[in-house]
Design a protein around this motif. Structure first.
Motif, short mmCIF file in Angstrom:
data_model
loop_
_atom_site.label_atom_id
_atom_site.label_comp_id
_atom_site.label_asym_id
_atom_site.label_seq_id
_atom_site.Cartn_x
_atom_site.Cartn_y
_atom_site.Cartn_z
N THR A 163 0.85 -1.18 0.00
CA THR A 163 0.00 0.00 0.00
C THR A 163 0.88 1.23 0.00
O THR A 163 1.90 1.28 0.69
N PRO A 164 0.50 2.27 -0.76
CA PRO A 164 1.24 3.54 -0.72
C PRO A 164 0.65 4.48 0.33
O PRO A 164 1.19 5.56 0.56
N ALA A 165 -0.47 4.06 0.99
CA ALA A 165 -1.17 4.97 1.92
C ALA A 165 -1.80 4.21 3.08
O ALA A 165 -3.02 4.04 3.16
N ILE A 166 -0.96 3.76 4.01
CA ILE A 166 -1.46 3.00 5.16
C ILE A 166 -2.10 3.93 6.18
O ILE A 166 -2.68 3.50 7.16
N ASN A 167 -1.99 5.23 5.90
CA ASN A 167 -2.36 6.25 6.89
C ASN A 167 -3.83 6.64 6.87
O ASN A 167 -4.25 7.38 7.76
#
Ligand code: SF4
Length: 317
Positions: A56-60
């Motif tokens: 994932t490039p965006a775990i946030n």
């Protein structure tokens, strides 16, 4: 990223790049590298499980807290600095290589399989969070395709404007539709936003105009959203996807704190539901994997090999 959250993720075998990207060796990649089994997507689409980079490039950030989700939830945070796509991909591949080092001495692993696993050629952009919120997603997809890597992007459908803005599309775009109606959606996906359902419908309306392979995934949970094939068919007709994957919920990961084994639909139920849904949308059962509780619906004769489907974008074949 909160250091406590980072160490929690690392304990669960996530490896982090920058302050927002992550990779985790998929259960099926481990099975595949040791020559045992592979994931259903290898059967359905011709990927090679041990050459898959689950990331994932965006775990946030995620706009949902789905009851059936196996991932870590509820730790959203603001990212102040996003990695460049090339650097992020290099870092993730390097982390994956470190995650597989232990297999080098494993007698079940052939040198060829180890070499292949060290050079992933498939990227599953579905590990956690909502990947579409990564601001450089188009360039990341371009970089993957430039390296000859196929791409599967999974979105929960609540970011239609971001999807519309992509100038490079994944080889295969998955939209998860986990409810036949808004009331069930609220229970199944527990959205953090007020207009989630409208946004999903907007995404479904967008799909027919997108020039890539589109797949609707229905994640079905007994006792929550496993009913009303007519309601699902109505939504699928809006999206007019190339393929549909009705898939039974599996009792794994974080979802075990919220659900039970009883919420896993039996495969026969999934198959019957799929056959009925197929009749309603003019599709047939093309493939099935009972151990993964999943069926592939589509039009007979449709090309499913992802490398052939994506040949126009892959620079290296
Ligand atoms: S496609 Fe999905 S299930 Fe298959 S190996 Fe990749 S991450 Fe695992």
């Amino acid at each position: 990223m909160d250091p406590k959250y980072r160490s929690l993720l690392e304990k669960q075998q996530y490896r982090i790049c920058g302050d927002h990207a992550a990779v985790k060796l998929c259960h099926w990649a481990k099975e595949s590298i040791t020559g045992r089994r592979h994931c259903y997507k290898q059967d359905f689409y011709g990927i090679v499980s041990h050459r898959c980079l689950q990331m994932t490039p965006a775990i946030n950030e995620c706009s949902h807290q789905c009851s059936f989700c196996w991932r870590v939830q509820g730790r959203d945070y603001e990212v102040t600095e996003w990695m460049e796509p090339k650097d992020m991909l290099d870092c993730l591949i390097e982390q994956q290589r470190m995650l597989i080092t232990g297999y080098k001495g494993d007698s079940r692993v052939t040198p060829e399989a180890f070499e292949e696993a060290s050079n992933p050629d498939q990227v599953a952009i579905s590990l956690a969070g909502e990947p579409i919120t990564y601001p450089y997603l188009s360039d990341f997809l371009k970089e993957c395709h430039r390296r000859g890597m196929t791409t599967f992007l999974v979105t929960n459908g609540t970011y239609p404007e971001r999807l519309e803005a992509l100038d490079e599309l994944p080889c295969q775009l998955y939209v998860t539709v986990a409810a036949p109606d808004e009331k069930t959606y609220a229970e199944a996906c527990r959205p953090k936003i007020d207009d989630g359902w409208e946004r999903i419908v907007k995404t479904l309306e967008l799909l027919p105009s997108l020039d890539t392979r589109t797949v609707i995934r229905h994640t079905l949970v007994d006792g929550i959203n496993f009913f009303d094939p007519e309601g699902y068919a109505k939504l699928d007709k809006i999206a007019d996807p190339d393929l549909i994957e009705p898939k039974g919920y599996v009792f794994v990961g974080g979802s075990r704190q919220r659900l039970s084994m009883a919420n896993m639909p039996p495969f026969e139920g999934i198959l019957n539901f799929s056959t009925e849904l197929g009749e309603l949308v003019g599709m047939e059962v093309l493939k099935e994997r009972s151990d993964s509780r999943v069926v592939l619906l589509g039009t007979p004769g449709v090309e499913t090999d992802i490398r052939k489907v994506c040949a126009d974008r892959l620079k290296v074949n």
